[in-house]
Design a protein around this motif. Structure first.
Motif, PDB file in Angstrom:
ATOM      1  N   LEU A  10       4.373   1.018  -3.906  1.00  0.00           N
ATOM      2  CA  LEU A  10       4.811   1.030  -2.648  1.00  0.00           C
ATOM      3  C   LEU A  10       6.574   1.908  -2.208  1.00  0.00           C
ATOM      4  O   LEU A  10       7.224   1.918  -3.637  1.00  0.00           O
TER       5      LEU A  10
ATOM      6  N   SER B  34       9.511   4.532  -0.636  1.00  0.00           N
ATOM      7  CA  SER B  34      10.353   4.247   1.067  1.00  0.00           C
ATOM      8  C   SER B  34      10.417   5.876   1.061  1.00  0.00           C
ATOM      9  O   SER B  34      10.926   6.561   0.546  1.00  0.00           O
TER      10      SER B  34
ATOM     11  N   LEU C 286       8.052   2.778   5.221  1.00  0.00           N
ATOM     12  CA  LEU C 286       7.869   2.136   3.931  1.00  0.00           C
ATOM     13  C   LEU C 286       6.455   2.610   3.682  1.00  0.00           C
ATOM     14  O   LEU C 286       5.887   2.702   4.930  1.00  0.00           O
TER      15      LEU C 286
ATOM     16  N   ALA D 233       5.920  -6.873  -1.533  1.00  0.00           N
ATOM     17  CA  ALA D 233       7.103  -6.088  -2.141  1.00  0.00           C
ATOM     18  C   ALA D 233       7.558  -5.301  -0.096  1.00  0.00           C
ATOM     19  O   ALA D 233       8.673  -5.032  -0.578  1.00  0.00           O
ATOM     20  N   ALA D 234       6.629  -5.204   1.016  1.00  0.00           N
ATOM     21  CA  ALA D 234       7.832  -5.025   1.731  1.00  0.00           C
ATOM     22  C   ALA D 234       9.258  -5.593   2.309  1.00  0.00           C
ATOM     23  O   ALA D 234      10.027  -5.169   2.665  1.00  0.00           O
TER      24      ALA D 234
ATOM     25  N   TYR E 195      11.786  -4.232  -0.250  1.00  0.00           N
ATOM     26  CA  TYR E 195      11.589  -2.661  -0.811  1.00  0.00           C
ATOM     27  C   TYR E 195      13.013  -2.569  -0.882  1.00  0.00           C
ATOM     28  O   TYR E 195      12.985  -1.208  -1.962  1.00  0.00           O
ATOM     29  N   CYS E 196      14.292  -2.967  -0.404  1.00  0.00           N
ATOM     30  CA  CYS E 196      15.217  -2.409  -0.896  1.00  0.00           C
ATOM     31  C   CYS E 196      15.322  -2.038  -2.208  1.00  0.00           C
ATOM     32  O   CYS E 196      16.679  -2.137  -2.221  1.00  0.00           O
TER      33      CYS E 196
END
Length: 391
Positions: free
Chosen positions: A4, A6, A168, A273-274, A277-278
């Motif tokens: 992943l 970004s 993403l 994961a989404a 993500y941050c």
């Protein structure tokens, strides 16, 4: 599905760092009771300090004079009211607020440029930020916008990012090519949550449950602020007895990991994961990260993301003049190597080392924005021993 990444503001990155922009309450350590807490002193925000925006300053010499004023003993103002160690956003904010009640403040920064993680550097003609990539909760009327507008006298222009402020990108493990692209939208809680539902429609129930927990965690923050304002003994008592529901929530979500929440709401690894993500913004894996911190970060951008026009260095460039206006100074290349006390545990100043030169600077107030570990290292052994003996 794979790795992943970004994409932020048009650039593809593996991780980003975000330093809290308005962490005044959490950062600086005040050794002497603040002058602005006394009844006879003015409120630094009792009048609106905003003024019409001045033209943007392009001249490099003018900008260097503000943010790169190298330490010399002759530059130290006489009859100081306070010394601030460190010129990060916390240190500059405290110094600016003291200046607004006519206190003469000296800010000492060991780096060659003031601003902490708000400063920038130039390489081959291009300017790079070292900490800030975007900031949330800066809509007109919000507390953070009010605070920064007062600290900079309204001279900063905040440029809103696109509503699709993050993207993403899931990559295929074998080919390394994008396999799934998920735009993350601001525009309120509904639009933000819908970003994830559109990408994982079969997981709508899990996504809504996750953001319900985000809301529950962030709603405890007013209690956190209250606990910071109360006497330490009272805060400890309230936390220990757990009689206030919001305090129980605060403790629960601050101690719970992001991974434990994700595991609770879904078994879909891509969705985990989404939703996580941050993590690159705070730099800790989900198994070790506090869910409260993660929730605050997600909530921070739901209404929009902003970037200071002209770059992050504009923040320090416009706060520093408010300190100078009260007779203070912000000096760089000034490494504070010790906090000076009077032998009875009362702080009276600092020692600054530059090369072979050591200078003692005195003031009735010393504020450290250098972090707890660095601050403790600056204290004398005598003060540390006395502190241990009181426990």
């Amino acid at each position: 599905m794979g790795h992943l990444l970004s994409r932020r503001n048009g650039f593809l990155v593996k991780s980003c760092r975000l330093k809290s922009l308005f962490a005044v309450a959490d950062g600086p350590i005040v050794f002497v009771k603040s002058l602005i807490s006394r009844r006879e002193e003015k409120n630094p925000f009792q009048r609106d300090m905003r003024r019409p925006k001045a033209p943007y300053v392009f001249d490099g010499a003018t900008r260097r004079a503000v943010c790169k004023n190298s330490f010399q003993e002759s530059k130290i103002p006489q009859n100081l009211d306070a010394i601030v160690i460190g010129s990060g956003i916390g240190g500059l904010s405290v110094a600016s607020m003291l200046a607004k009640v006519n206190k003469k403040v000296l800010v000492l920064e060991q780096h060659g440029t003031a601003g902490g993680c708000c400063h920038t550097y130039v390489k081959k003609g291009f300017e790079f930020d070292i900490g800030i990539h975007y900031v949330g909760e800066l809509e007109e009327g919000k507390e953070r916008r009010l605070l920064i507008d007062q600290l900079t006298e309204g001279q900063l222009t905040w440029q809103p990012l696109d509503k699709n402020f993050d993207t993403l990108v899931f990559t295929n493990k074998s080919t390394g090519r994008p396999a799934k692209v998920i735009p993350i939208w601001s525009g309120g809680a509904d639009a933000h949550v819908q970003s994830f539902i559109d990408a994982f429609p079969e997981e709508e129930k899990a996504i809504r449950r996750f953001f319900a927990l985000v809301h529950e965690a962030t709603s405890s923050m007013p209690t956190f602020i209250l606990l910071k304002m109360l006497p330490l003994w009272l805060s400890r008592f309230l936390i220990g007895c757990g009689v206030v529901p919001s305090i129980r929530r605060l403790k629960h979500y601050s101690e719970r990991s992001v991974k434990s929440v994700l595991d609770e709401v879904t078994s879909n690894d891509d969705l985990k994961a989404a939703l996580g993500y941050c993590f690159g913004d705070y730099g800790v894996p989900s198994a070790e990260a506090s869910f409260l911190v993660h929730a605050l970060l997600l909530n921070h951008y739901k209404d929009g993301a902003y970037y200071p026009f002209g770059g992050a260095s504009e923040i320090a460039f416009h706060i520093i003049p408010t300190i100078l206006g009260a007779g203070g100074r912000v000096l760089t290349s000034a490494r504070v190597t010790g906090i000076v006390d009077d032998g009875h545990g009362r702080v009276v100043g600092v020692r600054v080392t530059k090369g072979s030169q050591e200078v003692e600077v005195r003031a009735p107030i010393v504020v450290s924005d250098a972090g707890i570990v660095n601050t403790v290292r600056m204290l004398s052994k005598d003060v540390l021993e006395k502190s241990r003996s009181r426990k």
